[in-house]
Design a protein around this motif. Structure first.
Motif, PDB file in Angstrom:
ATOM      1  N   ILE A   1       3.573  -3.188   3.036  1.00  0.00           N
ATOM      2  CA  ILE A   1       2.201  -3.697   3.035  1.00  0.00           C
ATOM      3  C   ILE A   1       1.751  -3.875   1.588  1.00  0.00           C
ATOM      4  CG2 ILE A   1       0.921  -1.507   2.968  1.00  0.00           C
ATOM      5  CD1 ILE A   1       0.069  -4.189   5.503  1.00  0.00           C
ATOM      6  N   THR A   2       1.032  -4.946   1.289  1.00  0.00           N
ATOM      7  CA  THR A   2       0.562  -5.170  -0.080  1.00  0.00           C
ATOM      8  C   THR A   2      -0.806  -4.528  -0.281  1.00  0.00           C
ATOM      9  OG1 THR A   2      -0.605  -7.245   0.368  1.00  0.00           O
ATOM     10  CG2 THR A   2       1.770  -7.385  -0.108  1.00  0.00           C
ATOM     11  N   ARG A   3      -1.203  -4.428  -1.538  1.00  0.00           N
ATOM     12  CA  ARG A   3      -2.511  -3.838  -1.852  1.00  0.00           C
ATOM     13  C   ARG A   3      -3.644  -4.690  -1.284  1.00  0.00           C
ATOM     14  NH1 ARG A   3      -3.441  -0.400  -5.898  1.00  0.00           N
ATOM     15  NH2 ARG A   3      -5.060  -1.723  -6.839  1.00  0.00           N
ATOM     16  N   ALA A   4      -3.479  -6.017  -1.353  1.00  0.00           N
ATOM     17  CA  ALA A   4      -4.526  -6.905  -0.839  1.00  0.00           C
ATOM     18  C   ALA A   4      -4.656  -6.769   0.674  1.00  0.00           C
ATOM     19  CB  ALA A   4      -4.218  -8.349  -1.219  1.00  0.00           C
ATOM     20  N   GLN A   5      -3.524  -6.773   1.375  1.00  0.00           N
ATOM     21  CA  GLN A   5      -3.549  -6.621   2.826  1.00  0.00           C
ATOM     22  C   GLN A   5      -4.150  -5.280   3.227  1.00  0.00           C
ATOM     23  OE1 GLN A   5       0.594  -7.079   3.617  1.00  0.00           O
ATOM     24  NE2 GLN A   5       0.596  -9.280   3.286  1.00  0.00           N
TER      25      GLN A   5
ATOM     26  N   THR B   1       2.014   2.008  -2.572  1.00  0.00           N
ATOM     27  CA  THR B   1       2.803   3.239  -2.574  1.00  0.00           C
ATOM     28  C   THR B   1       2.086   4.316  -1.763  1.00  0.00           C
ATOM     29  OG1 THR B   1       1.773   4.190  -4.561  1.00  0.00           O
ATOM     30  CG2 THR B   1       3.647   2.689  -4.884  1.00  0.00           C
ATOM     31  N   ARG B   2       2.836   5.347  -1.386  1.00  0.00           N
ATOM     32  CA  ARG B   2       2.245   6.447  -0.615  1.00  0.00           C
ATOM     33  C   ARG B   2       1.206   7.210  -1.439  1.00  0.00           C
ATOM     34  NH1 ARG B   2       4.729   8.594   3.898  1.00  0.00           N
ATOM     35  NH2 ARG B   2       4.445  10.723   3.109  1.00  0.00           N
ATOM     36  N   ALA B   3       1.402   7.278  -2.753  1.00  0.00           N
ATOM     37  CA  ALA B   3       0.418   7.927  -3.616  1.00  0.00           C
ATOM     38  C   ALA B   3      -0.899   7.155  -3.583  1.00  0.00           C
ATOM     39  CB  ALA B   3       0.952   8.019  -5.039  1.00  0.00           C
ATOM     40  N   GLN B   4      -0.811   5.836  -3.714  1.00  0.00           N
ATOM     41  CA  GLN B   4      -2.016   5.004  -3.678  1.00  0.00           C
ATOM     42  C   GLN B   4      -2.698   5.087  -2.316  1.00  0.00           C
ATOM     43  OE1 GLN B   4      -0.218   1.267  -4.650  1.00  0.00           O
ATOM     44  NE2 GLN B   4      -0.290   1.604  -6.858  1.00  0.00           N
ATOM     45  N   MET B   5      -1.895   5.109  -1.261  1.00  0.00           N
ATOM     46  CA  MET B   5      -2.453   5.179   0.086  1.00  0.00           C
ATOM     47  C   MET B   5      -3.237   6.469   0.281  1.00  0.00           C
ATOM     48  SD  MET B   5      -0.495   5.445   3.757  1.00  0.00           S
ATOM     49  CE  MET B   5       0.090   7.054   3.258  1.00  0.00           C
ATOM     50  N   ALA B   6      -2.713   7.573  -0.243  1.00  0.00           N
ATOM     51  CA  ALA B   6      -3.398   8.858  -0.100  1.00  0.00           C
ATOM     52  C   ALA B   6      -4.785   8.797  -0.718  1.00  0.00           C
ATOM     53  CB  ALA B   6      -2.567   9.966  -0.755  1.00  0.00           C
ATOM     54  N   LYS B   7      -4.878   8.225  -1.907  1.00  0.00           N
ATOM     55  CA  LYS B   7      -6.175   8.107  -2.581  1.00  0.00           C
ATOM     56  C   LYS B   7      -7.132   7.232  -1.764  1.00  0.00           C
ATOM     57  CE  LYS B   7      -8.440   6.227  -6.672  1.00  0.00           C
ATOM     58  NZ  LYS B   7      -8.271   5.476  -7.935  1.00  0.00           N
ATOM     59  N   ILE B   8      -6.639   6.102  -1.276  1.00  0.00           N
ATOM     60  CA  ILE B   8      -7.478   5.172  -0.514  1.00  0.00           C
ATOM     61  C   ILE B   8      -8.051   5.847   0.728  1.00  0.00           C
ATOM     62  CG2 ILE B   8      -7.424   3.070   0.892  1.00  0.00           C
ATOM     63  CD1 ILE B   8      -5.366   1.970  -1.143  1.00  0.00           C
TER      64      ILE B   8
ATOM     65  N   PHE C   1      -2.355  12.104  -8.069  1.00  0.00           N
ATOM     66  CA  PHE C   1      -2.520  12.036  -6.614  1.00  0.00           C
ATOM     67  C   PHE C   1      -2.333  13.402  -5.949  1.00  0.00           C
ATOM     68  CE2 PHE C   1       1.692  10.716  -8.038  1.00  0.00           C
ATOM     69  CZ  PHE C   1       2.506  11.641  -7.405  1.00  0.00           C
ATOM     70  N   TYR C   2      -2.231  14.467  -6.735  1.00  0.00           N
ATOM     71  CA  TYR C   2      -1.963  15.811  -6.194  1.00  0.00           C
ATOM     72  C   TYR C   2      -2.980  16.207  -5.130  1.00  0.00           C
ATOM     73  CZ  TYR C   2      -1.815  20.934  -6.068  1.00  0.00           C
ATOM     74  OH  TYR C   2      -1.773  22.236  -5.653  1.00  0.00           O
ATOM     75  N   GLU C   3      -4.263  16.070  -5.435  1.00  0.00           N
ATOM     76  CA  GLU C   3      -5.308  16.478  -4.498  1.00  0.00           C
ATOM     77  C   GLU C   3      -5.341  15.572  -3.273  1.00  0.00           C
ATOM     78  OE1 GLU C   3     -10.176  17.006  -4.431  1.00  0.00           O
ATOM     79  OE2 GLU C   3      -9.079  17.156  -6.326  1.00  0.00           O
ATOM     80  N   PHE C   4      -5.114  14.272  -3.477  1.00  0.00           N
ATOM     81  CA  PHE C   4      -5.169  13.327  -2.356  1.00  0.00           C
ATOM     82  C   PHE C   4      -4.057  13.592  -1.347  1.00  0.00           C
ATOM     83  CE2 PHE C   4      -6.924  10.636  -5.936  1.00  0.00           C
ATOM     84  CZ  PHE C   4      -8.251  10.821  -5.560  1.00  0.00           C
ATOM     85  N   SER C   5      -2.816  13.723  -1.840  1.00  0.00           N
ATOM     86  CA  SER C   5      -1.694  13.990  -0.927  1.00  0.00           C
ATOM     87  C   SER C   5      -1.843  15.360  -0.292  1.00  0.00           C
ATOM     88  CB  SER C   5      -0.362  13.880  -1.676  1.00  0.00           C
ATOM     89  OG  SER C   5      -0.287  14.823  -2.734  1.00  0.00           O
ATOM     90  N   GLY C   6      -2.371  16.325  -1.055  1.00  0.00           N
ATOM     91  CA  GLY C   6      -2.567  17.670  -0.526  1.00  0.00           C
ATOM     92  C   GLY C   6      -3.541  17.703   0.638  1.00  0.00           C
ATOM     93  N   LYS C   7      -4.595  16.890   0.564  1.00  0.00           N
ATOM     94  CA  LYS C   7      -5.576  16.830   1.651  1.00  0.00           C
ATOM     95  C   LYS C   7      -4.966  16.194   2.897  1.00  0.00           C
ATOM     96  CE  LYS C   7      -9.849  16.851  -1.045  1.00  0.00           C
ATOM     97  NZ  LYS C   7     -11.082  16.114  -1.411  1.00  0.00           N
ATOM     98  N   LEU C   8      -4.196  15.116   2.704  1.00  0.00           N
ATOM     99  CA  LEU C   8      -3.553  14.484   3.866  1.00  0.00           C
ATOM    100  C   LEU C   8      -2.632  15.470   4.573  1.00  0.00           C
ATOM    101  CD1 LEU C   8      -2.598  10.827   2.826  1.00  0.00           C
ATOM    102  CD2 LEU C   8      -4.713  11.686   3.837  1.00  0.00           C
TER     103      LEU C   8
ATOM    104  N   ASP D   1       7.320   6.038  -2.777  1.00  0.00           N
ATOM    105  CA  ASP D   1       7.871   5.157  -1.747  1.00  0.00           C
ATOM    106  C   ASP D   1       6.802   4.149  -1.314  1.00  0.00           C
ATOM    107  OD1 ASP D   1      10.223   6.478  -1.851  1.00  0.00           O
ATOM    108  OD2 ASP D   1      10.149   7.323   0.171  1.00  0.00           O
ATOM    109  N   TYR D   2       7.259   2.973  -0.931  1.00  0.00           N
ATOM    110  CA  TYR D   2       6.321   1.964  -0.446  1.00  0.00           C
ATOM    111  C   TYR D   2       5.933   2.245   1.010  1.00  0.00           C
ATOM    112  CZ  TYR D   2       7.424  -0.758  -4.614  1.00  0.00           C
ATOM    113  OH  TYR D   2       7.575  -1.180  -5.906  1.00  0.00           O
ATOM    114  N   VAL D   3       4.749   1.789   1.376  1.00  0.00           N
ATOM    115  CA  VAL D   3       4.227   2.009   2.718  1.00  0.00           C
ATOM    116  C   VAL D   3       4.518   0.789   3.577  1.00  0.00           C
ATOM    117  CG1 VAL D   3       2.170   2.488   4.095  1.00  0.00           C
ATOM    118  CG2 VAL D   3       2.394   3.462   1.792  1.00  0.00           C
TER     119      VAL D   3
END
Length: 527
Positions: free
Chosen positions: A66-70, A126-133, A157-164, A180-182
């Motif tokens: 999935i792209t950032r725009a999508q 990426t999974r890191a970006q997804m966690a933040k979003i 992204f430590y706090e974001f992934s930790g919350k998920l 990794d890409y999502v």
């Protein structure tokens, strides 16, 4: 009903635009989503609620990145955001004509995406970006954080992934795999789990009003389904892919070479970084001077790797627009190379350099900008074409290097040079203003010189024609000699003008080049 979010205060108006009850479309099944697939329920539910769509051929492409725009468009739908009258975030790579623009603009305004010069809409998420979003968009809170073996406390992204992890939205145990890409299926699963969590918590919000979410059957009252290719779904539209293009074998080979070369350039640059890191470790056994030299060498190869990544991303963007399945494998290889290279660069910047080195680099950048500024002011005062041209190039180089230094510091874990960082940022902006001023003067001066030599050539040609008409051998000889000299001087001017990298002068330079060519032909015909 109170909408409770930290971003909720700013999201409330957008979330309530569709009223208290979310209606949704008729069931949509995709030919490539099996009923027993682990993600089938998530895809089905998000499709029913018009949060996610498919493709014109009735496929969902669950494994496609999935792209950032999508992602922006999908998240905006999940939040029921009002996408009218959005504020332009000013991303250079997101035109207002893009189908994803309203979602990107709205989410940036709400703080889900960071503002900046570029958004990189075609980059895979990426999974890191997804966690933040997810954490920011849905205001996810947890008193505890789940730790992962591959996520360091210093990672952004430590706090974001930790919350998920703590909330069970990600089911990974030992590793989170942040780089990794999502895939499309994974994003659907993450969003469904997030909405399930929001509906089950103790605080009322918009998702609690969605009738039918927990039902297996679709309610009788539904709205007409959204067309899959209307540009508002997450369908990859022509803006991103350029449509399917018929490409001959030669063109296909050219695309393959571009992808292959881009990946190889990145890998080659990475090897140089690895070597420089090893040399830095060895230097630590020597004196401070050796360490400083090794650090500077490492900075240079890291800058080269940054450049290779940028070129690789440009190649990816171009290939995505072609949209040829024959290129999918090589495209994936390049995507992975870019992802790993970015990770390597981030780690090197974050863990290798200390405050003193960054302070020295910022000082060097400020000094280079000051020298270029002084040369530019002198060139403006004297209004000399040669000086303006040299000043223009020197300013351009100093600005580029200063921006690299600024980005390098921002990517580091050093955070004690705020004053120096602000001074550099301001110096870069001042240099850019001066660069524009020098450019305007240079353009005018170059145009004047081009016009001057075009007139000289015309006059010399006219003089030669007159001498030929009168058949005066002495005048013909003098006219030829004069034309030869003017051609020579004009060619020297052309050679220098061609070194000016300015789009506005391309047409003018071509005119002078043609004028010289015509004069040479006239001279030859006269003999």
């Amino acid at each position: 009903m109170k909408y409770k979010k930290s971003v909720g205060a700013v999201l409330t108006a957008g979330l309530l635009v569709f009223g208290a009850t979310q209606t949704f479309a008729e069931k949509k099944m995709f030919s490539d989503v099996e009923d027993n697939a682990w993600y089938a329920e998530s895809v089905q539910k998000l499709s029913e609620f018009n949060i996610i769509g498919g493709f014109e051929d009735q496929t969902f492409k669950p494994d496609q990145n999935i792209t950032r725009a999508q992602t922006a468009s999908i998240i905006a739908k999940a939040l029921n955001l009002d996408l009218t009258n959005v504020s332009n975030p000013g991303f250079k790579d997101v035109p207002t004509t893009s189908s994803h623009y309203p979602a990107i603009a709205a989410l940036t305004e709400k703080g889900v995406f960071s503002s900046g010069e570029y958004f990189n809409p075609g980059d895979s998420l990426t999974r890191a970006q997804m966690a933040k979003i997810l954490v920011i968009a849905f205001d996810l809170n947890s008193s505890q954080l789940k730790t992962f073996d591959d996520v360091n406390e210093k990672d952004w992204f430590y706090e974001f992934s930790g919350k998920l992890g703590a909330l069970g939205i990600t089911t990974n145990e030992s590793k989170y795999n942040p780089q990794d890409y999502v895939g499309r299926a994974h994003l659907a699963a993450f969003i469904k789990r997030t909405i399930d969590y929001k509906r089950s918590d103790s605080i009322d919000d918009i998702w609690d009003t969605w009738q039918g979410w927990d039902n297996t059957e679709v309610p009788d009252t539904v709205k007409e389904p959204v067309e899959e290719n209307d540009g508002d779904n997450d369908v990859i539209d022509e803006e991103e892919t350029g449509g399917k293009e018929e490409v001959d074998e030669a063109k296909l080979k050219e695309y393959e070479r571009e992808l292959d070369n881009a990946a190889n350039d990145i890998k080659s640059a990475q090897k140089k970084v690895e070597k420089a890191l090893d040399e830095l470790e060895e230097a630590k056994e020597d004196d401070e001077e050796e360490i400083e030299e090794a650090e500077k060498d490492l900075l240079k190869v890291l800058s080269d790797l940054d450049d290779a990544i940028i070129k690789g991303e440009a190649t990816l963007e171009k290939i995505r627009k072609v949209n040829l399945k024959e290129l999918n494998l090589l495209q994936s290889v390049l995507e992975n190379a870019i992802r790993k290279a970015k990770n390597d660069v981030d780690k090197a910047y974050a863990n290798t350099f200390d405050k003193e080195l960054y302070e020295e680099e910022i000082d060097d950048a400020l000094e280079a900008l000051e020298d270029a500024r002084e040369d530019a002011e002198r060139a403006i005062k004297e209004n000399s074409l040669n000086l303006l041209q040299d000043a223009y190039k020197a300013l351009e180089t100093a600005i580029e290097e200063a921006e690299k230094t600024f980005e390098m510091y921002e990517d580091s874990t050093v955070d004690v040079l705020e004053d120096e960082e602000k001074e550099l940022e301001e110096a870069i902006e001042e240099a850019k203003d001066l660069f524009d001023e020098v450019g305007d003067l240079l353009e005018k001066k170059a145009e004047d010189q081009i016009d001057y030599f075009k007139d000289l050539l015309d006059d010399a040609i006219d003089a030669l024609d007159d001498a030929l008409d009168e058949e005066d051998k002495g005048d013909i000889y003098d006219a030829r000699e004069k034309l030869e000299k003017v051609i020579k001087d004009a060619q020297k001017a052309l050679d220098r003008l061609e070194k000016i990298d300015m789009d506005a002068l391309i047409g003018e330079i071509e005119e002078l080049e043609k004028a010289i060519s015509d004069a040479e032909e006239e001279l030859e015909d006269s003999k």
